[in-house]
Enzyme design. Sequence first.
Site, PDB file in Angstrom:
ATOM      1  N   ASP A 157      14.044 -26.795   4.435  1.00  0.00           N
ATOM      2  CA  ASP A 157      13.446 -25.697   3.674  1.00  0.00           C
ATOM      3  C   ASP A 157      12.766 -26.249   2.418  1.00  0.00           C
ATOM      4  O   ASP A 157      11.869 -27.062   2.516  1.00  0.00           O
ATOM      5  CB  ASP A 157      14.541 -24.663   3.370  1.00  0.00           C
TER       6      ASP A 157
ATOM      7  N   HIS B 197      18.046 -20.530  10.945  1.00  0.00           N
ATOM      8  CA  HIS B 197      17.393 -21.330   9.910  1.00  0.00           C
ATOM      9  C   HIS B 197      18.337 -22.359   9.290  1.00  0.00           C
ATOM     10  O   HIS B 197      17.910 -23.474   8.974  1.00  0.00           O
ATOM     11  CB  HIS B 197      16.869 -20.388   8.823  1.00  0.00           C
TER      12      HIS B 197
END
Length: 292
Positions: free
Chosen positions: A107, A272
């Site tokens: 991320d 994620h």
Amino acid sequence: MTPQITGFTQRRVTVADGVALNVAVGGSGSPVVLLHGFPQTHLMWRHVAADLAADHTVICPDLRGYGDSDKPADTDGLAYSKRTMAADVVALARALGHDRFALAGHDRGALVAVRAGLDHPDVITHLASLDVLPTLDSWEVMQGRSAAVGFHLYLMAQPPGLPEAMIGGAADAFFGYFLDLWANDPNAIPADVRAAYLKASREAVPSIVADYRATATVDVEHDEADREAGNKLTMPVTVLQQDWGAALGFDAAGRWRAWADDLEHRTVSCGHFMAEEAPAEVVKALRDLLAR
């Protein structure tokens, strides 16, 4: 008590004038630096780091502006550029005795890792990115109604003041929303870890917003300059990514190939937070990368 990575030691390392990073270090062998994402801290690597430490020196910092690392004021719009944050990482590794190292980021940390690879190609030996596109590509693929998935990017891109006030007024709800939405397996982030993430985030609203604001301003400029100059990542690169391309209508692997010739792109089925949801898969991908 804040959870820690088992077997790792915590320390603070000065990386720039007035900026020290909190870092967990463990293991021995060739160095691997792991950079966390949003809204997390270095703790997200707890499973992966413990495995890699069997034969690597594993270095897990809190990025500047996050966790227990320093949070300088962003007076010039550059304090949280990925170029500045990448320089932090290189300085951190050097302070720990490593002039060259492998780098993996998730991320936000992946954006820092990519910038480190572009700015410091002689330092980064291998590079892994978990679940993002490079900054410039991220903005280019978000269009129309599908861009709603990235509403937080647009919110935190606004001038200083309103985003900080809005997020600060409901910090746990805001950051907790992403922890809930982005995890396919909620049990991957246990209650004590979730509480640590929320506490760290609510105490860092201005610096987190500054990090995202840089991604809509100076970071784009740096990526555009590299694209125009034809600069690419020259080290072996592995990308692990959810199938966002299919969902949003773009060729994710193709986007990455424009930045890296020596690329392995893998689509994953977990959520994620893959280092917490599928740590064995992440470890295997990193070990495969390091063997290239």
